[in-house]
Design a protein around this motif. Structure first.
Motif, mmCIF file in Angstrom:
data_model
loop_
_atom_site.group_PDB
_atom_site.id
_atom_site.type_symbol
_atom_site.label_atom_id
_atom_site.label_comp_id
_atom_site.label_asym_id
_atom_site.label_seq_id
_atom_site.Cartn_x
_atom_site.Cartn_y
_atom_site.Cartn_z
ATOM 1 N N PRO A 205 0.820 -1.227 0.000
ATOM 2 C CA PRO A 205 0.000 0.000 0.000
ATOM 3 C C PRO A 205 0.846 1.267 0.000
ATOM 4 O O PRO A 205 0.419 2.299 -0.509
ATOM 5 N N SER A 206 2.060 1.187 0.562
ATOM 6 C CA SER A 206 2.917 2.372 0.631
ATOM 7 C C SER A 206 3.576 2.703 -0.705
ATOM 8 O O SER A 206 4.131 3.802 -0.856
ATOM 9 N N ASP A 207 3.544 1.785 -1.669
ATOM 10 C CA ASP A 207 4.244 2.025 -2.939
ATOM 11 C C ASP A 207 3.675 3.214 -3.694
ATOM 12 O O ASP A 207 4.428 4.017 -4.257
ATOM 13 N N GLY A 208 2.353 3.321 -3.725
ATOM 14 C CA GLY A 208 1.729 4.420 -4.450
ATOM 15 C C GLY A 208 2.159 5.767 -3.916
ATOM 16 O O GLY A 208 2.539 6.682 -4.671
ATOM 17 N N LEU A 209 2.138 5.912 -2.592
ATOM 18 C CA LEU A 209 2.549 7.173 -1.972
ATOM 19 C C LEU A 209 4.036 7.419 -2.177
ATOM 20 O O LEU A 209 4.465 8.555 -2.425
ATOM 21 N N SER A 210 4.834 6.356 -2.128
ATOM 22 C CA SER A 210 6.278 6.510 -2.296
ATOM 23 C C SER A 210 6.620 6.960 -3.712
ATOM 24 O O SER A 210 7.453 7.866 -3.911
ATOM 25 N N PHE A 211 5.985 6.354 -4.716
ATOM 26 C CA PHE A 211 6.236 6.774 -6.088
ATOM 27 C C PHE A 211 5.752 8.204 -6.326
ATOM 28 O O PHE A 211 6.395 8.977 -7.047
ATOM 29 N N SER A 212 4.631 8.570 -5.728
ATOM 30 C CA SER A 212 4.145 9.944 -5.865
ATOM 31 C C SER A 212 5.143 10.929 -5.273
ATOM 32 O O SER A 212 5.380 12.012 -5.830
ATOM 33 N N PHE A 213 5.753 10.543 -4.152
ATOM 34 C CA PHE A 213 6.756 11.405 -3.525
ATOM 35 C C PHE A 213 7.967 11.565 -4.437
ATOM 36 O O PHE A 213 8.494 12.678 -4.599
ATOM 37 N N VAL A 214 8.418 10.462 -5.042
ATOM 38 C CA VAL A 214 9.571 10.528 -5.947
ATOM 39 C C VAL A 214 9.230 11.380 -7.166
ATOM 40 O O VAL A 214 10.057 12.186 -7.629
ATOM 41 N N TYR A 215 8.032 11.218 -7.707
ATOM 42 C CA TYR A 215 7.626 12.036 -8.857
ATOM 43 C C TYR A 215 7.630 13.519 -8.501
ATOM 44 O O TYR A 215 8.054 14.373 -9.313
ATOM 45 N N SER A 216 7.172 13.852 -7.320
ATOM 46 C CA SER A 216 7.162 15.266 -6.920
ATOM 47 C C SER A 216 8.583 15.805 -6.800
ATOM 48 O O SER A 216 8.858 16.947 -7.182
ATOM 49 N N ILE A 217 9.506 14.981 -6.307
ATOM 50 C CA ILE A 217 10.905 15.394 -6.223
ATOM 51 C C ILE A 217 11.481 15.597 -7.622
ATOM 52 O O ILE A 217 12.248 16.537 -7.875
ATOM 53 N N CYS A 218 11.104 14.707 -8.558
ATOM 54 C CA CYS A 218 11.592 14.830 -9.936
ATOM 55 C C CYS A 218 11.116 16.134 -10.572
ATOM 56 O O CYS A 218 11.887 16.832 -11.249
ATOM 57 N N LEU A 219 9.841 16.461 -10.379
ATOM 58 C CA LEU A 219 9.312 17.715 -10.922
ATOM 59 C C LEU A 219 9.987 18.921 -10.282
ATOM 60 O O LEU A 219 10.305 19.907 -10.960
ATOM 61 N N LEU A 220 10.209 18.853 -8.971
ATOM 62 C CA LEU A 220 10.900 19.937 -8.279
ATOM 63 C C LEU A 220 12.324 20.091 -8.814
ATOM 64 O O LEU A 220 12.796 21.213 -9.061
ATOM 65 N N LEU A 221 12.998 18.953 -9.032
ATOM 66 C CA LEU A 221 14.379 18.989 -9.531
ATOM 67 C C LEU A 221 14.446 19.603 -10.929
ATOM 68 O O LEU A 221 15.308 20.447 -11.208
ATOM 69 N N ALA A 222 13.532 19.177 -11.815
ATOM 70 C CA ALA A 222 13.522 19.718 -13.175
ATOM 71 C C ALA A 222 13.226 21.217 -13.174
ATOM 72 O O ALA A 222 13.891 21.997 -13.882
ATOM 73 N N SER A 223 12.249 21.637 -12.385
ATOM 74 C CA SER A 223 11.905 23.061 -12.320
ATOM 75 C C SER A 223 13.051 23.874 -11.743
ATOM 76 O O SER A 223 13.362 24.967 -12.240
ATOM 77 N N TYR A 224 13.697 23.343 -10.716
ATOM 78 C CA TYR A 224 14.796 24.068 -10.082
ATOM 79 C C TYR A 224 15.964 24.232 -11.051
ATOM 80 O O TYR A 224 16.545 25.330 -11.172
ATOM 81 N N LEU A 225 16.340 23.141 -11.743
ATOM 82 C CA LEU A 225 17.455 23.225 -12.685
ATOM 83 C C LEU A 225 17.150 24.176 -13.835
ATOM 84 O O LEU A 225 18.031 24.928 -14.281
ATOM 85 N N MET A 226 15.900 24.157 -14.320
ATOM 86 C CA MET A 226 15.514 25.081 -15.377
ATOM 87 C C MET A 226 15.658 26.524 -14.911
ATOM 88 O O MET A 226 16.215 27.384 -15.623
ATOM 89 N N GLY A 227 15.190 26.802 -13.707
ATOM 90 C CA GLY A 227 15.301 28.151 -13.174
ATOM 91 C C GLY A 227 16.740 28.583 -12.971
ATOM 92 O O GLY A 227 17.122 29.714 -13.307
ATOM 93 N N VAL A 228 17.562 27.675 -12.437
ATOM 94 C CA VAL A 228 18.971 28.007 -12.199
ATOM 95 C C VAL A 228 19.691 28.272 -13.516
ATOM 96 O O VAL A 228 20.488 29.213 -13.632
ATOM 97 N N MET A 229 19.421 27.452 -14.532
ATOM 98 C CA MET A 229 20.062 27.648 -15.832
ATOM 99 C C MET A 229 19.701 29.002 -16.431
ATOM 100 O O MET A 229 20.563 29.714 -16.957
ATOM 101 N N LEU A 230 18.431 29.353 -16.359
ATOM 102 C CA LEU A 230 18.006 30.632 -16.924
ATOM 103 C C LEU A 230 18.635 31.800 -16.170
ATOM 104 O O LEU A 230 19.072 32.792 -16.777
ATOM 105 N N VAL A 231 18.704 31.691 -14.839
ATOM 106 C CA VAL A 231 19.305 32.771 -14.044
ATOM 107 C C VAL A 231 20.782 32.917 -14.372
ATOM 108 O O VAL A 231 21.289 34.027 -14.582
#
Length: 589
Positions: free
Chosen positions: A207-233
């Motif tokens: 049962p914890s797998d769904g929540l765990s994968f959702s957490f990893v996906y959120s980290i991935c989106l945060l990482l991509a957004s952060y790197l995009m912002g840093v590159m542009l700056v």
């Protein structure tokens, strides 16, 4: 019930999520192939190479990144940590020797020797890819889409992450980037190689797998957004070195956050209860997709025995009834063995590479990948020239952007293809066919050269390219089994350099030179002056093309090739619908 800290720590070390998080970090090292565009100018200047010689190094790099048969073989024979260590040694020797040559700490080498070194160094990444995919797909056989998408996504983003880390060094010697590429992966592999392994009791979905994968996906989106912002700056603002250090420190924090998952699961659950659940689940024989041939055979034999038993058997006494059914099962089992020996495995079972090579479905997957990924690599390889022909000066912005879209394509397609498979028991390649149609539109935008076409085309092609590397490995493990997954997957990746060689090395370059020659037609006096100046300066000035016409025909051809790839993917979908219904249909019942 109180559990001692030692037992908790032991459960943490044997947690499959710890293996997955470590694999994510190792996959960052597998993305150093995307840094070649950053180190090639240093090699070119230091060794006085021309563009044709650099192109030969690029071919050697692509071959090294795609030929992973030795890595797959070692992963089947030896522990995965041994394969990772071999890859780290290859990477260290290959790029380390190149660094010695470039910095003139050793004697110069001929071009063919440099090609061998770049091949050996880049080939080390195949060990990282194979070991992490084999371990994690085996540990999460019922979540192959998200697992493959996330792992391949981190490989696609590895170049951007390592570039940001290198920015902290701020060395005036640009050859130090080659030194970092040689040393950093070896340090990471030595630190994590014993964690990458199959772990016990891993086939169930918790049962914890769904929540765990959702957490990893959120980290991935945060990482991509952060790197995009840093590159542009960093591209548009002159930031100080202290700010770059802060940016990189935040990046490290984001990368470390996923370790929270195995820590939480290990120190909040009762290990004994978990182990009892695993034992019960392993005894139930529910292995999910890619189940063993023996297990499938037992189910088939049981169902056939129920269908083939004589009508009067049910009226016999219980003991006599069991005896008759047992005899019938023996006869059916003998027949099943004879059929399997004659026909080999069925789709969804474990194939050897030789058995897979005679299957039409394998070659449909191969050529779909060749056409789709080959067309997108044509854009990636020529993105600098494309952006210059469109009139953009900051070409590195589009290179950074396409790496971000590539990452998001891998992450997103892994998630959505899993929905297609799990909720509908439908072939995973349906998601790839959609992505290839989207890529066709991206190439069409490049051809038309409309305002903003570079941004839209980069977005669509980047997302489509990433989709290939999330869908194909997962589909290969489902259709051809996990036992020889490394060999099958690494053979499929051969399509990448083949597509790049044909579409980029032959089609795109020939059309570009043809258009450049047309534009080079100028008054005779200007041609003579340019020729004298070039010879005086000893320059090998390449032809340069300007305007949307440079890649107009190439982009239209690539768009048509993407449509062909989508058709091949849909043919594969049609042929494997029954296979996926058998693999995933039962889990929905």
């Amino acid at each position: 019930m109180t559990i001692c800290l030692k037992e908790r720590f032991g459960y943490f070390l044997n947690n499959r999520w710890l293996v997955f998080v470590a694999a994510m970090w190792i996959q960052i090292c597998a993305g150093i192939v995307y840094l070649f565009g950053s180190i090639s100018p240093v090699i070119k200047i230091s060794l006085n190479y021309n563009q044709k010689q650099i192109a030969r190094l690029i071919v050697a790099k692509d071959l090294g990144y795609s030929l992973g048969f030795l890595a797959a073989t070692l992963c089947e024979i030896f522990p995965l940590w041994a394969a990772l260590l071999v890859g780290a040694i290859q990477n260290f020797i290959g790029y380390g020797w190149i660094w010695l040559v470039v910095t003139r700490r050793t004697a110069p080498l001929p071009l063919w020797a440099m090609c061998i070194l770049i091949f050996v160094g880049t080939n080390g990444e195949t060990y990282f890819n194979t070991a992490t995919l084999v371990s994690c797909v085996g540990n999460f056989p019922k979540s192959r889409g998200p697992v493959v998408g996330i792992l391949k996504g981190f490989a696609g983003l590895g170049g951007a992450i390592l570039t940001q880390i290198y920015a902290v060094i701020h060395s005036p010697d640009h050859a130090s980037l080659i030194f970092m590429i040689a040393v950093a992966p070896a340090m990471v592999i030595i630190a994590l190689m014993f964690i990458i392994r199959p772990v016990g009791g891993h086939r169930q979905v918790r049962p914890s797998d769904g929540l765990s994968f959702s957490f990893v996906y959120s980290i991935c989106l945060l990482l991509a957004s952060y790197l995009m912002g840093v590159m542009l700056v960093e591209d548009f603002i002159d930031v100080s070195q202290n700010v770059i250090i802060i940016f990189t420190a935040i990046l490290f924090v984001i990368l470390i956050i996923p370790i929270v998952i195995p820590i939480y699961l290990s120190f909040t659950q009762e290990p004994r209860v978990v182990q009892e659940e695993e034992a019960l689940l392993s005894q139930s024989g529910d292995q999910g997709p890619g189940r063993s041939e023996h297990g499938d055979g037992q189910e088939i034999i049981f169902s056939e025995a129920e269908e083939e038993k004589p009508k009067g058997v049910d009226l016999l006494p219980a003991l006599e009834k069991q005896k008759r059914i047992a005899q019938l099962k023996v006869r059916l089992a003998e027949g099943a063995v004879r059929i399997n020996r004659r026909r080999g495995p069925c789709m969804g079972e474990d194939f050897t590479l030789v058995q897979a090579l005679i299957k039409a479905d394998f070659w449909l997957m191969f050529f779909s990948l060749l056409f789709g990924s080959g067309s997108s690599l044509t854009v990636i390889d020529n993105l600098g020239q494309m952006s210059q022909s469109f009139g953009y000066d900051n070409t590195h912005v589009f290179v950074s952007m396409i790496s971000i879209w590539n990452f998001l394509g891998r992450i997103g397609s892994g998630y959505f293809s899993e929905i297609i498979v799990r909720d509908n028991a439908y072939p995973r390649h349906a998601a790839l066919a959609i992505a290839q149609v989207v890529m066709a539109f991206g190439h069409f935008f490049f051809a038309m050269g409309w305002p903003g076409a570079m941004y839209i085309g980069t977005l669509l092609v980047g997302l489509g390219h990433g989709t290939h590397w999330a869908v194909v490995p997962a589909a290969a493990s489902e259709l051809f089994g996990l036992k020889n997954f490394g060999c099958v997957y690494n053979f499929l990746t051969i399509s990448t350099p083949v597509g790049s060689l044909v579409f980029s090395g032959l089609i795109a370059s020939s059309i570009y030179d043809m258009e450049a020659e047309k534009q080079a037609q100028q008054p005779r006096e200007r041609r003579l002056m340019a020729s004298v100046l070039t010879r005086f300066l000893n320059m090998d000035e390449p032809l340069k093309c300007e305007g949307t016409i440079c890649f107009f025909l190439t982009s239209l051809i690539m768009s048509g090739i993407c449509i062909i790839a989508a058709v091949l993917s849909m043919i594969l979908v049609y042929r494997t619908k029954t296979v996926y219904a058998n693999l995933y249909g039962r889990s929905r019942m």
